[in-house]
Design a protein around this motif. Structure first.
Motif, PDB file in Angstrom:
ATOM      1  N   ASP A  18       1.902  11.814  -1.022  1.00 21.73           N
ATOM      2  CA  ASP A  18       1.901  12.850  -0.195  1.00 21.73           C
ATOM      3  C   ASP A  18       0.776  13.833  -0.143  1.00 21.73           C
TER       4      ASP A  18
ATOM      5  N   VAL B 253      -2.375  12.851  -0.027  1.00 18.28           N
ATOM      6  CA  VAL B 253      -3.172  12.325   1.032  1.00 18.28           C
ATOM      7  C   VAL B 253      -2.899  12.659   2.404  1.00 18.28           C
ATOM      8  N   VAL B 254      -1.669  12.777   2.895  1.00 16.61           N
ATOM      9  CA  VAL B 254      -1.368  12.993   4.012  1.00 16.61           C
ATOM     10  C   VAL B 254      -1.216  14.468   4.387  1.00 16.61           C
TER      11      VAL B 254
ATOM     12  N   LEU C  78       1.306   5.583   9.097  1.00 17.40           N
ATOM     13  CA  LEU C  78       2.491   6.115   8.923  1.00 17.40           C
ATOM     14  C   LEU C  78       2.972   6.450  10.474  1.00 17.40           C
TER      15      LEU C  78
ATOM     16  N   THR D 231      -3.358   6.694   8.486  1.00  7.65           N
ATOM     17  CA  THR D 231      -2.435   6.077   7.412  1.00  7.65           C
ATOM     18  C   THR D 231      -1.812   5.200   7.933  1.00  7.65           C
TER      19      THR D 231
ATOM     20  N   THR E 239       1.009  -1.200   0.021  1.00  5.08           N
ATOM     21  CA  THR E 239      -0.155  -0.131  -0.220  1.00  5.08           C
ATOM     22  C   THR E 239       0.857   1.250  -0.066  1.00  5.08           C
ATOM     23  N   THR E 240       0.716   2.078  -0.842  1.00  2.39           N
ATOM     24  CA  THR E 240       1.214   3.382  -1.070  1.00  2.39           C
ATOM     25  C   THR E 240       0.280   4.626  -0.653  1.00  2.39           C
ATOM     26  N   ILE E 241       0.951   5.473   0.046  1.00  5.21           N
ATOM     27  CA  ILE E 241       0.152   6.751   0.365  1.00  5.21           C
ATOM     28  C   ILE E 241       0.918   7.928  -0.243  1.00  5.21           C
TER      29      ILE E 241
ATOM     30  N   VAL F  33       6.681  11.930   2.318  1.00  5.37           N
ATOM     31  CA  VAL F  33       6.033  10.565   2.718  1.00  5.37           C
ATOM     32  C   VAL F  33       7.049   9.606   2.351  1.00  5.37           C
TER      33      VAL F  33
END
Length: 153
Positions: A34, A36-37, A124, A122, A30-32, A84
């Motif tokens: 920048d 989105v954050v 993270l 997230t 899963t990649t999130i 991120v």
């Protein structure tokens, strides 16, 4: 006794439909992004009492112009920059505070709210949240956003 031996036999696991490694929820990456954050952090920062606006005066001015363009909408990411990685995120926020609030307390509250929201949503680890207070909103000052809506009556 034969049921137990069949469950531990790797060949029979394939016959039962158990393929691949591990649970289905752990297969793949899963990649999130920048952005989105940045949205999550921007919303969390705006929720703190004492935060009047996000971004510098220049970015708020451009934002007010963009808000008037059809389909432009308000930018939740204004004043937020995220970096991120695979498992960590670092954030830079630029805020405008209301006059009369304790700036250090507002900055602490923003930092706590942003870290909690980003980590919860997230997964993270937030390693740092740098906050730059670029302005103080005085009680008698007009807002950039209010000014743009007052001109069209």
């Amino acid at each position: 006794m034969t049921d137990t031996s069949q469950r531990t036999n790797p060949d029979s696991d394939k016959a039962l439909g158990k393929r691949g490694g591990g649970a289905p929820g752990t297969r793949g990456r899963t990649t999130i992004a920048d952005g989105v954050v940045e949205k999550v952090a921007g919303m969390a920062a705006r929720d703190v009492v004492g935060v009047h606006a996000m971004g510098s005066g220049l970015s708020r001015t451009f934002g007010a112009v963009r808000d008037r363009v059809p389909g432009g909408g308000k930018s939740v990411t204004r004043g937020v920059k995220a970096e991120v990685g695979e498992s960590q995120a670092a954030l830079d926020l630029e805020i405008v505070v209301d006059y009369g609030v304790a700036i250090l307390d507002v900055a602490r509250d923003v930092r706590e709210n942003v870290v909690a929201a980003v980590e919860r949503m997230t997964g993270l680890e937030v390693v740092e949240v740098n906050i730059a207070v670029s302005d103080v909103k005085l009680p008698d000052e007009e807002d950039d956003e209010d000014e743009s809506t007052q001109r069209v009556q």
